[in-house]
Design a protein around this motif. Sequence first.
Motif, PDB file in Angstrom:
ATOM      1  N   LEU A 254      49.464  -3.583 -14.052  1.00 19.66           N
ATOM      2  CA  LEU A 254      48.907  -4.425 -15.110  1.00 19.66           C
ATOM      3  C   LEU A 254      47.390  -4.287 -15.111  1.00 19.66           C
ATOM      4  N   GLU A 255      46.803  -4.296 -16.307  1.00 15.96           N
ATOM      5  CA  GLU A 255      45.356  -4.244 -16.461  1.00 15.96           C
ATOM      6  C   GLU A 255      44.892  -5.476 -17.234  1.00 15.96           C
ATOM      7  N   LEU A 256      43.609  -5.739 -17.185  1.00  9.29           N
ATOM      8  CA  LEU A 256      43.038  -6.857 -17.918  1.00  9.29           C
ATOM      9  C   LEU A 256      42.504  -6.405 -19.274  1.00  9.29           C
ATOM     10  N   TYR A 257      42.687  -7.266 -20.262  1.00  7.87           N
ATOM     11  CA  TYR A 257      42.172  -7.043 -21.609  1.00  7.87           C
ATOM     12  C   TYR A 257      41.367  -8.262 -22.041  1.00  7.87           C
ATOM     13  N   VAL A 258      40.368  -8.036 -22.887  1.00 11.17           N
ATOM     14  CA  VAL A 258      39.624  -9.124 -23.528  1.00 11.17           C
ATOM     15  C   VAL A 258      39.617  -8.863 -25.025  1.00 11.17           C
ATOM     16  N   ALA A 259      39.489  -9.936 -25.809  1.00 10.22           N
ATOM     17  CA  ALA A 259      39.474  -9.813 -27.267  1.00 10.22           C
ATOM     18  C   ALA A 259      38.848 -11.062 -27.856  1.00 10.22           C
ATOM     19  N   ALA A 261      39.261 -14.420 -30.116  1.00 11.74           N
ATOM     20  CA  ALA A 261      40.351 -15.391 -29.991  1.00 11.74           C
ATOM     21  C   ALA A 261      41.473 -15.151 -30.984  1.00 11.74           C
ATOM     22  N   ASP A 262      41.222 -14.385 -32.049  1.00 11.04           N
ATOM     23  CA  ASP A 262      42.288 -14.066 -32.998  1.00 11.04           C
ATOM     24  C   ASP A 262      42.977 -12.747 -32.667  1.00 11.04           C
ATOM     25  N   GLY A 263      42.641 -12.173 -31.509  1.00 10.22           N
ATOM     26  CA  GLY A 263      43.245 -10.923 -31.075  1.00 10.22           C
ATOM     27  C   GLY A 263      42.508  -9.679 -31.525  1.00 10.22           C
ATOM     28  N   SER A 264      41.494  -9.828 -32.361  1.00  8.69           N
ATOM     29  CA  SER A 264      40.756  -8.667 -32.854  1.00  8.69           C
ATOM     30  C   SER A 264      39.811  -8.120 -31.789  1.00  8.69           C
ATOM     31  N   ASP A 265      39.414  -6.877 -31.993  1.00  6.47           N
ATOM     32  CA  ASP A 265      38.464  -6.205 -31.093  1.00  6.47           C
ATOM     33  C   ASP A 265      38.962  -6.218 -29.647  1.00  6.47           C
ATOM     34  N   ALA A 266      40.252  -5.941 -29.468  1.00  6.49           N
ATOM     35  CA  ALA A 266      40.838  -5.932 -28.116  1.00  6.49           C
ATOM     36  C   ALA A 266      40.306  -4.750 -27.317  1.00  6.49           C
ATOM     37  N   ARG A 267      39.869  -5.020 -26.078  1.00  3.09           N
ATOM     38  CA  ARG A 267      39.296  -3.985 -25.232  1.00  3.09           C
ATOM     39  C   ARG A 267      39.895  -4.059 -23.836  1.00  3.09           C
ATOM     40  N   GLN A 268      40.305  -2.915 -23.325  1.00  4.28           N
ATOM     41  CA  GLN A 268      40.790  -2.868 -21.948  1.00  4.28           C
ATOM     42  C   GLN A 268      39.592  -2.990 -21.022  1.00  4.28           C
ATOM     43  N   LEU A 269      39.720  -3.872 -20.035  1.00  3.12           N
ATOM     44  CA  LEU A 269      38.598  -4.184 -19.150  1.00  3.12           C
ATOM     45  C   LEU A 269      38.683  -3.433 -17.834  1.00  3.12           C
ATOM     46  N   THR A 270      39.878  -3.287 -17.281  1.00  2.00           N
ATOM     47  CA  THR A 270      40.045  -2.612 -15.991  1.00  2.00           C
ATOM     48  C   THR A 270      40.900  -1.357 -16.156  1.00  2.00           C
ATOM     49  N   TYR A 271      40.698  -0.430 -15.253  1.00  5.19           N
ATOM     50  CA  TYR A 271      41.468   0.820 -15.221  1.00  5.19           C
ATOM     51  C   TYR A 271      41.872   1.104 -13.768  1.00  5.19           C
ATOM     52  N   PHE A 272      42.402   0.063 -13.107  1.00  6.92           N
ATOM     53  CA  PHE A 272      42.692   0.167 -11.677  1.00  6.92           C
ATOM     54  C   PHE A 272      44.027   0.841 -11.387  1.00  6.92           C
ATOM     55  N   ASN A 273      44.961   0.764 -12.342  1.00  2.00           N
ATOM     56  CA  ASN A 273      46.299   1.327 -12.158  1.00  2.00           C
ATOM     57  C   ASN A 273      47.045   0.653 -11.009  1.00  2.00           C
ATOM     58  N   THR A 792      23.549  -3.716 -30.769  1.00  2.00           N
ATOM     59  CA  THR A 792      22.814  -4.019 -29.539  1.00  2.00           C
ATOM     60  C   THR A 792      23.631  -3.722 -28.293  1.00  2.00           C
ATOM     61  N   ALA A 793      22.931  -3.663 -27.165  1.00  2.00           N
ATOM     62  CA  ALA A 793      23.546  -3.229 -25.904  1.00  2.00           C
ATOM     63  C   ALA A 793      24.635  -4.181 -25.423  1.00  2.00           C
ATOM     64  N   ASP A 794      24.508  -5.477 -25.719  1.00  2.00           N
ATOM     65  CA  ASP A 794      25.496  -6.436 -25.223  1.00  2.00           C
ATOM     66  C   ASP A 794      26.869  -6.241 -25.845  1.00  2.00           C
ATOM     67  N   LYS A 795      26.961  -5.462 -26.915  1.00  2.00           N
ATOM     68  CA  LYS A 795      28.244  -5.237 -27.582  1.00  2.00           C
ATOM     69  C   LYS A 795      28.931  -3.952 -27.125  1.00  2.00           C
ATOM     70  N   VAL A 796      28.305  -3.238 -26.216  1.00  4.59           N
ATOM     71  CA  VAL A 796      28.875  -1.974 -25.738  1.00  4.59           C
ATOM     72  C   VAL A 796      29.943  -2.229 -24.678  1.00  4.59           C
ATOM     73  N   ASN A 797      31.065  -1.554 -24.827  1.00 11.46           N
ATOM     74  CA  ASN A 797      32.153  -1.601 -23.856  1.00 11.46           C
ATOM     75  C   ASN A 797      31.860  -0.549 -22.791  1.00 11.46           C
ATOM     76  N   ALA A 798      31.158  -0.962 -21.752  1.00 10.39           N
ATOM     77  CA  ALA A 798      30.726  -0.006 -20.725  1.00 10.39           C
ATOM     78  C   ALA A 798      31.907   0.575 -19.963  1.00 10.39           C
ATOM     79  N   ALA A 799      32.931  -0.243 -19.722  1.00  9.33           N
ATOM     80  CA  ALA A 799      34.113   0.266 -19.021  1.00  9.33           C
ATOM     81  C   ALA A 799      34.764   1.377 -19.830  1.00  9.33           C
ATOM     82  N   GLY A 800      34.901   1.165 -21.143  1.00  4.94           N
ATOM     83  CA  GLY A 800      35.488   2.188 -22.002  1.00  4.94           C
ATOM     84  C   GLY A 800      34.647   3.445 -22.046  1.00  4.94           C
ATOM     85  N   ALA A 801      33.319   3.279 -22.139  1.00  2.00           N
ATOM     86  CA  ALA A 801      32.436   4.447 -22.157  1.00  2.00           C
ATOM     87  C   ALA A 801      32.553   5.233 -20.850  1.00  2.00           C
TER      88      ALA A 801
END
Length: 924
Positions: A254-259, A261-273, A792-801
């Motif tokens: 299982l991995e963690l996701y953030v989005a 509150a309406d489910g939009s802009d869902a981003r995977q946060l961890t890639y630990f496997n 701006t930088a605060d909106k970048v998904n660093a984990a994804g990059a």
Amino acid sequence: MRSKIFALLGLVLSACATTPVGSDSAKAHSAALPQETHFAELHQLTFGGENAEAYWSFDGNSLSLQAHEGHDTCDRIFHMKVLEGGQPVSNPAKVPVSSGKGATTCAHYFPGDKEVLFASTHLGGDACPPKPDMSMGYVWALYDSYDIFKANIDGTGLTQLTTEKGYDAEGTVCSKDGSIIFTSDRDGDIELYRMDKDGKNVKRLTFEPGYDGGAFFNHDCSKIVWRASRPKAGKELDDYQALLAKGLVKPSKLELYVANADGSDARQLTYFNVATFAPFWFPHQNRIIFSSNYPDARGREFDLWAIDADGTHLERITYSKGFDGFPMFSPDGKWLAFSSNRATAEGKRDTNVFLARWADTKPAVEKPSAADRIAADVAWLAAPERQGRGVGTAGLAAAGEWLERQYAAMGLEAAGDNGTFRQAFQVTTSVKQADASSVKVGKDTVPKDNYVPMGFSAQGKMKGKAVLAGWGITDEALGLDDYQGISVKGKWVVVKRFAPEHPKLNTTDAQRSAGDLRKKAFVARSKGAVGMIVVDMPEPAGTLPKDFKLPPEAPLPTLHPEGTGDAGIPVLVVKRAVLEKDWSKLTKGQAIDVALDLALEFQKTDAFNVVAVLKAKMPSGQPPVIVGAHYDHLGFGGRDSLAPDKHEAHVGADDNASGTAALLEIARQLVAVRDTLKRDVVFASFSGEETGVLGSSHAVASHADWVKPGGVMMNLDMVGRLRGNTLNVLGSESAEEWKGLVTQACDEARVRCTASGDGYGPSDHMPFYTAGVPVLHFFTGAHSDYHKPSDTADKVNAAGAGQVAQIVATLAQKIQETKLTFKKSHDPVPRGDVRSFNASLGTVPDYGGPPQGLKGVLLADVRPGGGAEKGGLKRGDVLVRLGKNVVGSVEDLMFVLQQSKPGETVTAVVVRDGKELPLEVTFQ
């Protein structure tokens, strides 16, 4: 919780755990381990049995939890007061909430702390549901008898909130309105849903195959975090769906996701496997605490960890042997409740609830991750001090110098001009009117502050008569022809600025298109006009009302460089005062005298690519692998800004600080394996991309060795907004081998990639593709902040990059001994002319422009099977005429295509080897 590891994995998925009410003698005050520096003090709240998922009340004094007595009893919901006057209560009493019938899970207070939410199976029977068959491996049951209820904290007032058939559980509550987020399989998969406090207005939030559960809101309910599985299409997905059909899931990965509150802009946060679960937001911070058996997927050690919501600053919180999980902060952030089997006597299986006074110190990151490095680099590049990294700004020069230092610090060799990291070229950045310029209307000399020439204006001396041509629009679709009945050949035309009132011009984009001055100049020239004057003098349609008043006059536009050449005629925008006394003459069809002496002085600015090379230890003789990204952006806005009213730094965090930062990370990763390389790897940070891929075009023109057969180029442009864990890999049709290689690299990084498309496109890979090199363009998608100061930088998904960087680094290694087979696209879709026009020739303009002193459109390429190729046009030709129209610039070509029809055959005139060559072409 059965045996420890199976119990822990059961907790992973049950969103809410299990707990007994036994009691052992133990000290309420426990010692935290020396490494657990965030625990200023530690208190044990329960003693013996299985106690878990202790969730805070909104007043920060009580906890709800679930527990069970003995191995044959069901989980039951309790609450207990744990703080009095801000201090822990000694031996807090558990007060039952649920009846004890059936199994219960996932208890959470509602705002006001008078009611508790939980899920229960009691409507399906008083007994515990049957345990799942573990012969299929460790599985967890989705009991279809689970429904969600609320009750008063004394157990009275039990109210059923869900009635759909199937599993409904894992509910938590929003602090603002009491709305509920929960997990259900009602639509055939395990998804997240949100509903009102009373169970109404149910809305589905997630839509990807796989398990989604254990979600929590952040403090203001604007975002959610949850745990999820994403089985790959094929056997993984088939196995998942086969288990789901039996009401079972496997919770081991299982991995963690953030989005939102309406489910939009869902981003995977961890890639630990591994098994990562139980996430909870830090109060008033964009940071998450969670439990995981990272880094050992088969390990039995579960600890608490914390991570920022962009994937940075991963920090281990607990170090005790066994299990630590289900962390939740008190609303004020002063206390952390969690479940643990620390302090459990040897041979026992107890799990208890602990309370830690939180010491909010700086995250102790043992080893920076790719996400950390990328986030730091993006923050530096996208800082306001970089001035939007516009060509000609000190901020862009500073960024180039910074990149030189980064490459040098990695031990890379300079690959620019004369042994430096720099590859220099020039960009036109400003233009001004020469002091000797003058304009006369009638007998009056026009003051310089009453007019401005456009940056695409032709220059020279000219006298003539000027006539009014309305708005200067000829558009069959709009039913407008302002030139009907007017002869303008050899004359100046006066046209009104902007666009008229018209039912089809009902959007800003439509009005901008109709009012485009360069297009109006093209139309005027095609009608034979020798110059154009533009004035903001709107009039309503029909007869002028007696009380008609002109609206306030728009300010004159700013003089700046525009396009790839001039419009072929001089173009001036003047103030109303210039034409006021002659306006009645013009409206009656009479001509006025105009005289012009115009010279424009264009300023060119030095720009430079920053280029480094990692030399192969065992060179194979193949051309280098080029990995590139542009580091320039829009500066303070200007013509290409999508926030044209804002003159402020367009900091370009995603476009393209993200690609630049990922490029540096790729270089770091390849330096670490340099002894395995058999091909040189060139890292190219391009400038001038936003002004027409000028830097990459210069690089291709300067380095024939980069584009020899066997060469390859990978481009990163906007890789900072990975959403849904899906990456666009464009250009994969430029070599037959790409799709297999991309699939492997993406699978290794656990990112879903969509690979498609040829090598054309408005970014730095295109000059390489048109030169015959296979390319890839990595892109995480468009967004509403594109070309705006809000990127701006605060909106970048660093984990994804970081995952994108891993993919590209992996590909760079996989192609060390692979010779890619270049494939020219035969796709008939007319994408070559950049925009979608009425007709296409399949031409690909080179935005660097034709050779000095020559007007026209330099062709970077022609698409196979397109009208241009069939007519004999080639890469390197300069297109100067198309049918009856002179083509002096890319903009002229655009206008010709807009007014042409597919199937029409015309003569195209190109300059090849210094001579004009007429060729017949048919529009497609």
